[in-house]
Design a protein around this motif. Structure first.
Motif, PDB file in Angstrom:
ATOM      1  N   ARG A 155      99.599  -7.599 -23.337  1.00 36.50           N
ATOM      2  CA  ARG A 155      99.962  -6.216 -23.654  1.00 36.50           C
ATOM      3  C   ARG A 155      98.726  -5.495 -24.156  1.00 36.50           C
ATOM      4  O   ARG A 155      97.798  -6.122 -24.667  1.00 36.50           O
ATOM      5  CB  ARG A 155     101.046  -6.149 -24.734  1.00 36.50           C
ATOM      6  N   PRO A 156      98.728  -4.179 -24.046  1.00 29.81           N
ATOM      7  CA  PRO A 156      97.612  -3.413 -24.626  1.00 29.81           C
ATOM      8  C   PRO A 156      97.497  -3.664 -26.128  1.00 29.81           C
ATOM      9  O   PRO A 156      98.473  -4.056 -26.784  1.00 29.81           O
ATOM     10  CB  PRO A 156      98.006  -1.956 -24.346  1.00 29.81           C
ATOM     11  N   GLU A 157      96.325  -3.428 -26.654  1.00 26.73           N
ATOM     12  CA  GLU A 157      96.087  -3.603 -28.085  1.00 26.73           C
ATOM     13  C   GLU A 157      97.054  -2.734 -28.892  1.00 26.73           C
ATOM     14  O   GLU A 157      97.439  -1.648 -28.475  1.00 26.73           O
ATOM     15  CB  GLU A 157      94.648  -3.200 -28.453  1.00 26.73           C
ATOM     16  N   THR A 158      97.427  -3.228 -30.063  1.00 34.05           N
ATOM     17  CA  THR A 158      98.279  -2.488 -30.980  1.00 34.05           C
ATOM     18  C   THR A 158      97.560  -2.384 -32.312  1.00 34.05           C
ATOM     19  O   THR A 158      97.131  -3.405 -32.830  1.00 34.05           O
ATOM     20  CB  THR A 158      99.626  -3.213 -31.174  1.00 34.05           C
ATOM     21  N   LEU A 196      97.450   1.130 -30.139  1.00 40.48           N
ATOM     22  CA  LEU A 196      96.690   1.521 -28.963  1.00 40.48           C
ATOM     23  C   LEU A 196      95.720   2.633 -29.302  1.00 40.48           C
ATOM     24  O   LEU A 196      96.099   3.626 -29.911  1.00 40.48           O
ATOM     25  CB  LEU A 196      97.633   1.991 -27.850  1.00 40.48           C
ATOM     26  N   ARG A 197      94.482   2.448 -28.910  1.00 43.05           N
ATOM     27  CA  ARG A 197      93.480   3.502 -29.043  1.00 43.05           C
ATOM     28  C   ARG A 197      93.454   4.254 -27.725  1.00 43.05           C
ATOM     29  O   ARG A 197      93.210   3.671 -26.667  1.00 43.05           O
ATOM     30  CB  ARG A 197      92.113   2.869 -29.316  1.00 43.05           C
ATOM     31  N   GLN A 252      89.310   0.342 -21.567  1.00 47.93           N
ATOM     32  CA  GLN A 252      88.119  -0.058 -22.310  1.00 47.93           C
ATOM     33  C   GLN A 252      87.163   1.097 -22.585  1.00 47.93           C
ATOM     34  O   GLN A 252      86.126   0.882 -23.202  1.00 47.93           O
ATOM     35  CB  GLN A 252      87.353  -1.198 -21.627  1.00 47.93           C
ATOM     36  N   GLY A 265      92.469   1.864 -24.962  1.00 47.40           N
ATOM     37  CA  GLY A 265      92.477   0.462 -25.347  1.00 47.40           C
ATOM     38  C   GLY A 265      91.154  -0.246 -25.210  1.00 47.40           C
ATOM     39  O   GLY A 265      90.079   0.357 -25.228  1.00 47.40           O
ATOM     40  N   GLY A 266      91.264  -1.559 -25.075  1.00 49.80           N
ATOM     41  CA  GLY A 266      90.092  -2.412 -24.978  1.00 49.80           C
ATOM     42  C   GLY A 266      90.333  -3.513 -23.963  1.00 49.80           C
ATOM     43  O   GLY A 266      91.059  -3.313 -22.985  1.00 49.80           O
ATOM     44  N   GLU A 315      92.225  -6.176 -23.855  1.00 52.80           N
ATOM     45  CA  GLU A 315      93.603  -6.568 -23.550  1.00 52.80           C
ATOM     46  C   GLU A 315      94.295  -5.541 -22.663  1.00 52.80           C
ATOM     47  O   GLU A 315      95.095  -5.896 -21.802  1.00 52.80           O
ATOM     48  CB  GLU A 315      94.401  -6.806 -24.834  1.00 52.80           C
ATOM     49  N   THR A 316      93.981  -4.264 -22.855  1.00 49.51           N
ATOM     50  CA  THR A 316      94.544  -3.228 -21.989  1.00 49.51           C
ATOM     51  C   THR A 316      94.052  -3.428 -20.562  1.00 49.51           C
ATOM     52  O   THR A 316      94.828  -3.331 -19.606  1.00 49.51           O
ATOM     53  CB  THR A 316      94.172  -1.827 -22.509  1.00 49.51           C
ATOM     54  N   TRP A 364      95.783  -6.382 -19.068  1.00 49.28           N
ATOM     55  CA  TRP A 364      97.184  -6.038 -18.808  1.00 49.28           C
ATOM     56  C   TRP A 364      97.333  -5.275 -17.492  1.00 49.28           C
ATOM     57  O   TRP A 364      98.232  -5.552 -16.703  1.00 49.28           O
ATOM     58  CB  TRP A 364      97.705  -5.208 -19.988  1.00 49.28           C
TER      59      TRP A 364
END
Length: 142
Positions: free
Chosen positions: A11-14, A16-17, A51, A55-56, A58-59, A62
């Motif tokens: 999953r995207p980072e939590t 989320l940025r 990225q 996100g980063g 993980e996004t 995903w």
């Protein structure tokens, strides 16, 4: 993506940025549905911004399988992410540190993606366009 998918739990980072409110809404909408229901536009935008402004690592991880599968199925769509950018994103996502089953699955998808790029569709193909990603992939599959 099917059961047994090595990316099923990614999953995207939590939290989320995301630089744009619309991207927060886009990710929320995508997380609420199965990848088969995602629009090409949503996949394309998230992949291109992963990225950087969304996100980063993980996004990126995903969205990668959906992007590769969808763009193989429809290479003439005009996807924003080109192979040289894809190779850079893979490096920035620390691909070589991913779980072995994720690396194996991604390498197969990337190989299929490069093969699809070389098939005739609405534009002229130049193998040099994919040289960087081809070398990246060869270094990991040799």
């Amino acid at each position: 993506m099917t059961q047994g998918d090595p990316f099923a739990d990614v999953r995207p980072e939590t939290p989320l940025r995301a630089a744009r409110d619309e991207d927060h809404e886009r990710i929320a909408r995508m997380l609420a549905t199965h990848p088969s229901g995602w629009s090409d536009e949503d996949i394309d935008i998230v992949m291109s911004r992963a990225q950087t402004t969304i996100g980063g690592p993980e996004t990126f991880k995903w969205i990668l399988p959906a992007f590769l599968e969808r763009s193989v199925a429809n290479p003439a769509h005009g996807w924003m992410t080109i192979s040289a950018v894809l190779a850079d994103k893979l490096d920035r996502a620390r691909f070589d540190n991913w779980a072995p089953d994720q690396r194996k699955a991604a390498l197969a998808l990337l190989s299929d993606w490069l093969d699809a790029q070389s098939r005739p569709h609405d534009c002229t193909y130049d193998p040099e366009d994919d040289a960087e990603l081809s070398a990246w992939l060869k270094a990991r599959t040799a």
